[in-house]
Design a protein around this motif. Structure first.
Motif, PDB file in Angstrom:
ATOM      1  N   MET A  64      36.949 -40.781  44.670  1.00  0.00           N
ATOM      2  CA  MET A  64      36.814 -39.926  43.486  1.00  0.00           C
ATOM      3  C   MET A  64      37.029 -38.473  43.886  1.00  0.00           C
ATOM      4  SD  MET A  64      33.663 -41.540  41.310  1.00  0.00           S
ATOM      5  CE  MET A  64      32.462 -41.122  42.548  1.00  0.00           C
ATOM      6  N   GLY A  65      37.682 -37.727  43.008  1.00  0.00           N
ATOM      7  CA  GLY A  65      37.949 -36.332  43.309  1.00  0.00           C
ATOM      8  C   GLY A  65      38.592 -35.658  42.126  1.00  0.00           C
ATOM      9  N   LEU A  66      39.140 -34.489  42.372  1.00  0.00           N
ATOM     10  CA  LEU A  66      39.852 -33.741  41.337  1.00  0.00           C
ATOM     11  C   LEU A  66      41.343 -33.814  41.626  1.00  0.00           C
ATOM     12  CD1 LEU A  66      40.118 -31.812  38.953  1.00  0.00           C
ATOM     13  CD2 LEU A  66      39.565 -29.917  40.494  1.00  0.00           C
ATOM     14  N   ILE A  67      42.101 -34.307  40.668  1.00  0.00           N
ATOM     15  CA  ILE A  67      43.546 -34.479  40.820  1.00  0.00           C
ATOM     16  C   ILE A  67      44.269 -33.656  39.770  1.00  0.00           C
ATOM     17  CG2 ILE A  67      45.458 -36.120  40.709  1.00  0.00           C
ATOM     18  CD1 ILE A  67      43.558 -38.301  41.574  1.00  0.00           C
ATOM     19  N   VAL A  68      45.293 -32.927  40.210  1.00  0.00           N
ATOM     20  CA  VAL A  68      46.213 -32.271  39.279  1.00  0.00           C
ATOM     21  C   VAL A  68      47.502 -33.081  39.286  1.00  0.00           C
ATOM     22  CG1 VAL A  68      47.573 -30.209  38.777  1.00  0.00           C
ATOM     23  CG2 VAL A  68      45.220 -29.978  39.591  1.00  0.00           C
ATOM     24  N   TYR A 109      42.008 -41.495  35.822  1.00  0.00           N
ATOM     25  CA  TYR A 109      40.698 -41.163  35.247  1.00  0.00           C
ATOM     26  C   TYR A 109      39.723 -42.333  35.392  1.00  0.00           C
ATOM     27  CZ  TYR A 109      37.319 -39.586  31.697  1.00  0.00           C
ATOM     28  OH  TYR A 109      36.177 -39.207  31.026  1.00  0.00           O
ATOM     29  N   MET A 110      40.216 -43.544  35.162  1.00  0.00           N
ATOM     30  CA  MET A 110      39.348 -44.730  35.253  1.00  0.00           C
ATOM     31  C   MET A 110      38.900 -45.008  36.681  1.00  0.00           C
ATOM     32  SD  MET A 110      40.741 -47.567  32.498  1.00  0.00           S
ATOM     33  CE  MET A 110      42.433 -47.576  33.061  1.00  0.00           C
ATOM     34  N   GLN A 111      39.603 -44.447  37.657  1.00  0.00           N
ATOM     35  CA  GLN A 111      39.192 -44.586  39.049  1.00  0.00           C
ATOM     36  C   GLN A 111      38.068 -43.620  39.406  1.00  0.00           C
ATOM     37  OE1 GLN A 111      42.796 -44.066  41.314  1.00  0.00           O
ATOM     38  NE2 GLN A 111      43.648 -46.036  40.670  1.00  0.00           N
ATOM     39  N   GLY A 112      37.611 -42.843  38.420  1.00  0.00           N
ATOM     40  CA  GLY A 112      36.491 -41.936  38.630  1.00  0.00           C
ATOM     41  C   GLY A 112      36.887 -40.510  38.957  1.00  0.00           C
TER      42      GLY A 112
END
Length: 405
Positions: A1-5, A30-33
């Motif tokens: 989980m993290g922040l992805i652009v 998004y569903m991967q957290g």
């Protein structure tokens, strides 16, 4: 989980089918957290269509009004993608560039990002929203809409990744990564697993169209890990980062740049300061010069040849002719029937014979070299335009790109 652009180009969102496909990619992350921020370009040929519409009304429209018009393309894409995500039942909000906090300089059509206020985006992410941002645009200190120029959406995405300290910035295109050459022209082109910022920057500057050089510069400056991958195929792409694993490849790629023209200033006085006069004039008009060759002429004269972007050729010639008496040249010549072919790779720094291998490949293909430019990680040659694709293939075939796989 993290922040992805995630950034999607115009071909990835060109129609309803592609937009729904992108919505699936976004919601999958998004569903991967993950927290997900998406940057989109205008659909397909929308920007070109808007430019044509403007020309029908006013061929000499101001750059400010053109920015007002062109920014609409990305705004449309962001809203349509948000609607597709919304239909899938996920929380989402679309934002314009200025709503996302992009503050730029006031050079309409080619604005630079001054800063980003990420407060609004962080607030939406804290509310578990997927945030879709219109790329390519911002607002200046006068609250006027600005656009970032060619490759602007790539730059928007990398800038957001830097501001938000994202774990990765994924650039989705219609190709599945960075190749050793354009696979449309070179059958043996090999996809790279990873490449350094410096190598990617050189390739982007030399005609490789996968990433824009401004976005790579920004990624290097702020240590943003990039991944270039396909929006149409679910498989790993190419990572662009500071350091890569030990590679066997001497060079990482071969690029062709057709946006180039050669200008020759013939019969200059062989006295100090002549080169300064010429290149300071060009710099005053913000005309970039690349390959430069000076040769000794006859009777205490010299010739200076150099390349400029094809789009700047007429401006450069106009300026040089205006200052013809100051320069003191016998004549000025120009040739736009040329192309630049380059090899790039950090490995060539410590391996002699790379240039010789490139030149041998061109010799074997009976291709004449007009000019040569080198740096620590690149070698560029100027050749006839008609030989461009042959040169690309010949040089690529001379190096064993499969050795690094």
């Amino acid at each position: 989980m993290g922040l992805i652009v995630q950034k999607f180009g115009g071909s990835s969102v060109r129609d309803a089918e592609r937009i729904n496909n992108v919505a699936g990619i976004v919601t999958g992350a998004y569903m991967q957290g993950n927290s997900v921020v998406v940057v989109v370009s205008a659909q397909g040929d929308t920007t070109d269509d808007l430019i044509e519409k403007a020309a029908e009304i006013n061929p000499k429209a101001s750059k400010r009004e053109m920015d007002m018009l062109l920014a609409a393309g990305e705004q449309m894409s962001s809203a349509l993608l948000a609607m597709a995500i919304e239909r899938l039942g996920f929380p989402v909000i679309s934002l314009t560039g200025w709503q996302a906090g992009f503050l730029t300089h006031s050079t309409h059509g080619a604005a630079r990002i001054r800063s980003i206020d990420g407060e609004r985006i962080r607030k939406e992410l804290d509310s578990n929203q997927i945030v879709v941002v219109a790329g390519f645009q911002g607002v200046d200190r006068f609250d006027d809409i600005t656009t970032l120029g060619r490759g602007g959406s790539d730059t928007s995405a990398v800038a957001l990744a830097a501001e938000l300290r994202a774990d990765v910035c994924k650039i989705y295109t219609d190709v599945d990564g960075v190749y050793t050459a354009d696979p449309r022209f070179v059958k043996g082109a090999v996809k790279l697993e990873e490449i350094t910022y410096d190598e990617m920057l050189e390739l982007a500057s030399l005609g490789a169209n996968v990433l824009h050089n401004r976005s790579v510069e920004m990624a290097k400056r702020y240590h943003v890990t990039l991944e270039v991958l396909s929006s149409l195929e679910q498989k790993p792409g190419t990572l662009v980062k500071e350091a890569v694993k030990v590679e066997k490849l001497l060079i990482k790629g071969v690029a062709k740049d057709e946006n180039v023209a050669r200008i020759a200033v013939i019969g200059l006085p062989d006295t100090p300061g002549i080169a300064f006069k010429i290149f300071s004039l060009l710099a005053s008009r913000k005309i970039n010069v690349d390959i430069i060759l000076q040769s000794i002429g006859r009777h205490n004269t010299k010739d200076i040849s150099f390349t400029v972007p094809l789009s700047d050729k007429d401006s450069a010639l106009e300026l040089l002719h205006e200052k013809f008496d100051v320069i003191g040249a016998e004549r000025i010549e120009a040739d736009d029937n040329v192309v630049k072919v380059s090899i790039v790779g950090a490995g060539m720094q410590s391996n002699p014979g790379v240039a010789a291998k490139m030149f041998e490949a061109l010799y074997d293909a009976n291709i004449n070299i007009q000019m040569i430019s080198t740096s620590e990680i690149k070698i560029s040659v100027l050749i006839d335009r008609k030989d461009g694709n042959r040169a690309l293939t010949a040089v690529h075939d001379a190096f064993d790109f499969n050795a690094g796989k």
